[in-house]
Design a protein around this motif. Structure first.
Motif, PDB file in Angstrom:
ATOM      1  N   ASN A 142       0.821  -1.238   0.045  1.00 30.51           N
ATOM      2  CA  ASN A 142       0.061   0.165  -0.147  1.00 30.51           C
ATOM      3  C   ASN A 142       0.682   1.152  -0.036  1.00 30.51           C
ATOM      4  O   ASN A 142       0.737   2.438  -0.491  1.00 30.51           O
ATOM      5  CB  ASN A 142      -0.915   0.072   1.267  1.00 30.51           C
ATOM      6  N   SER A 143       1.906   1.084   0.687  1.00 30.34           N
ATOM      7  CA  SER A 143       2.982   2.240   0.976  1.00 30.34           C
ATOM      8  C   SER A 143       3.676   2.758  -0.417  1.00 30.34           C
ATOM      9  O   SER A 143       3.578   3.802  -0.880  1.00 30.34           O
ATOM     10  CB  SER A 143       4.010   1.981   1.747  1.00 30.34           C
ATOM     11  N   ILE A 144       4.018   1.659  -1.070  1.00 31.19           N
ATOM     12  CA  ILE A 144       4.449   1.823  -2.659  1.00 31.19           C
ATOM     13  C   ILE A 144       3.407   2.576  -3.471  1.00 31.19           C
ATOM     14  O   ILE A 144       3.775   3.493  -4.439  1.00 31.19           O
ATOM     15  CB  ILE A 144       5.528   0.764  -3.202  1.00 31.19           C
ATOM     16  N   LEU A 145       1.974   1.905  -3.537  1.00 31.08           N
ATOM     17  CA  LEU A 145       1.064   2.236  -4.482  1.00 31.08           C
ATOM     18  C   LEU A 145       0.851   3.872  -4.171  1.00 31.08           C
ATOM     19  O   LEU A 145       0.654   4.542  -5.030  1.00 31.08           O
ATOM     20  CB  LEU A 145      -0.022   1.338  -4.334  1.00 31.08           C
ATOM     21  N   THR A 146       0.500   4.284  -2.763  1.00 31.89           N
ATOM     22  CA  THR A 146       0.129   5.554  -2.477  1.00 31.89           C
ATOM     23  C   THR A 146       1.429   6.691  -2.683  1.00 31.89           C
ATOM     24  O   THR A 146       0.810   7.915  -3.229  1.00 31.89           O
ATOM     25  CB  THR A 146      -0.175   5.696  -1.191  1.00 31.89           C
ATOM     26  N   GLU A 147       2.704   6.130  -2.707  1.00 25.89           N
ATOM     27  CA  GLU A 147       3.759   7.160  -3.104  1.00 25.89           C
ATOM     28  C   GLU A 147       3.602   7.233  -4.623  1.00 25.89           C
ATOM     29  O   GLU A 147       3.934   8.372  -5.122  1.00 25.89           O
ATOM     30  CB  GLU A 147       4.933   6.422  -2.667  1.00 25.89           C
ATOM     31  N   PHE A 148       3.257   6.310  -5.512  1.00 22.52           N
ATOM     32  CA  PHE A 148       3.131   6.489  -6.677  1.00 22.52           C
ATOM     33  C   PHE A 148       1.947   7.654  -7.217  1.00 22.52           C
ATOM     34  O   PHE A 148       2.240   8.526  -7.803  1.00 22.52           O
ATOM     35  CB  PHE A 148       2.616   5.371  -7.429  1.00 22.52           C
ATOM     36  N   ILE A 149       0.872   7.917  -6.337  1.00 24.25           N
ATOM     37  CA  ILE A 149      -0.026   8.626  -6.453  1.00 24.25           C
ATOM     38  C   ILE A 149       0.579   9.890  -6.076  1.00 24.25           C
ATOM     39  O   ILE A 149       0.264  10.980  -6.729  1.00 24.25           O
ATOM     40  CB  ILE A 149      -1.160   8.440  -5.695  1.00 24.25           C
ATOM     41  N   ARG A 150       1.419  10.102  -4.967  1.00 26.04           N
ATOM     42  CA  ARG A 150       2.036  11.411  -4.464  1.00 26.04           C
ATOM     43  C   ARG A 150       3.020  11.754  -5.520  1.00 26.04           C
ATOM     44  O   ARG A 150       3.139  13.161  -5.695  1.00 26.04           O
ATOM     45  CB  ARG A 150       2.929  11.027  -3.118  1.00 26.04           C
ATOM     46  N   ALA A 151       3.719  10.871  -6.057  1.00 27.52           N
ATOM     47  CA  ALA A 151       4.558  11.218  -7.298  1.00 27.52           C
ATOM     48  C   ALA A 151       4.090  11.978  -8.332  1.00 27.52           C
ATOM     49  O   ALA A 151       4.600  12.835  -9.120  1.00 27.52           O
ATOM     50  CB  ALA A 151       5.582  10.151  -7.427  1.00 27.52           C
ATOM     51  N   GLU A 152       2.909  11.637  -8.631  1.00 25.71           N
ATOM     52  CA  GLU A 152       1.977  11.929  -9.923  1.00 25.71           C
ATOM     53  C   GLU A 152       1.260  13.360  -9.372  1.00 25.71           C
ATOM     54  O   GLU A 152       0.748  14.234 -10.087  1.00 25.71           O
ATOM     55  CB  GLU A 152       0.876  10.978 -10.307  1.00 25.71           C
ATOM     56  N   GLN A 153       1.525  13.670  -8.014  1.00 27.98           N
ATOM     57  CA  GLN A 153       1.091  15.127  -7.443  1.00 27.98           C
ATOM     58  C   GLN A 153      -0.701  14.865  -7.763  1.00 27.98           C
ATOM     59  O   GLN A 153      -1.259  15.901  -8.137  1.00 27.98           O
ATOM     60  CB  GLN A 153       1.671  16.186  -7.938  1.00 27.98           C
ATOM     61  N   ARG A 154      -1.233  13.843  -7.288  1.00 28.54           N
ATOM     62  CA  ARG A 154      -2.684  13.825  -7.316  1.00 28.54           C
ATOM     63  C   ARG A 154      -3.023  13.732  -5.783  1.00 28.54           C
ATOM     64  O   ARG A 154      -3.467  12.540  -5.426  1.00 28.54           O
ATOM     65  CB  ARG A 154      -3.071  12.486  -7.977  1.00 28.54           C
ATOM     66  N   GLY A 155      -3.124  14.900  -5.273  1.00 30.55           N
ATOM     67  CA  GLY A 155      -3.280  15.161  -3.704  1.00 30.55           C
ATOM     68  C   GLY A 155      -4.661  14.803  -3.491  1.00 30.55           C
ATOM     69  O   GLY A 155      -4.814  13.976  -2.325  1.00 30.55           O
TER      70      GLY A 155
END
Length: 188
Positions: free
Chosen positions: A137-150
């Motif tokens: 879950n942590s790696i998947l949510t970091e993908f979302i953060r990296a894409e700047q989809r707050g």
């Protein structure tokens, strides 16, 4: 949108999401102290501490790397495309977190079954699953953060936290599962 507006915009999303997640902790604390005995609450603390300690090893810094290297892969500065970025980080995360979970299971069977409380031993296999889930879950949510989809990041985090709380309460209160219900709700 200039950089300061963009910063303020994203800051407000991440801040409000963290506030809502923290409120879940304030809500859950009196609930769990009411449901669990002193012994069970102590076991809950031991298992949670063990989980969060081992999650550090199962992540192995990959979520931070996901955030750090996203732009390099997106702009193809690393010589490979964004597909390689996702594939490498997801497969690496699965291998590492599965290895840590398997080690927990082996340690439970080989060493801990003789010297630990029976309730703790019965929860360790479920905690190995939770370690794996938290890491992925942590790696998947970091993908979302990296894409700047707050907004999406906050939705995922808030639904995850409150979903865990609600499912755990249902399992503990309705089905009288106590600590097993709590950790099963966390895994679900």
């Amino acid at each position: 949108m200039n950089n300061s507006q963009r910063f303020s915009y994203q800051y407000s999303y991440y801040f409000s999401g963290n506030i809502l997640i923290s409120i879940a902790g304030l809500i859950s604390f009196p609930i769990w102290t009411r449901f669990f005995s002193k012994e069970e609450y102590g076991i809950l603390a031991i298992i949670n501490t063990t989980i969060f300690f081992l999650v550090v090893f199962s992540k192995l810094g990959l979520p931070h790397a996901a955030l750090r290297f996203y732009s390099d892969f997106k702009e193809n500065k690393m010589g490979t495309g964004i597909e390689s970025y996702y594939t490498t980080l997801i497969s690496g995360s699965i291998i590492i977190s599965a290895s840590v979970a398997i080690i927990v299971l082996l340690m439970t069977e080989i060493f801990f079954y003789r010297s630990f409380n029976e309730k703790i031993i019965s929860l360790l296999p479920l905690s190995a699953i939770i370690i794996f889930i938290i890491s992925i879950n942590s790696i998947l949510t970091e993908f979302i953060r990296a894409e700047q989809r707050g907004i999406l990041y906050n939705i995922v985090q808030i639904v995850s936290r409150y979903g865990q709380l609600v499912i755990s309460i249902i399992l503990v209160y309705v089905f009288q599962e106590n600590l097993y219900g709590f950790f099963l709700g966390t895994a679900i």
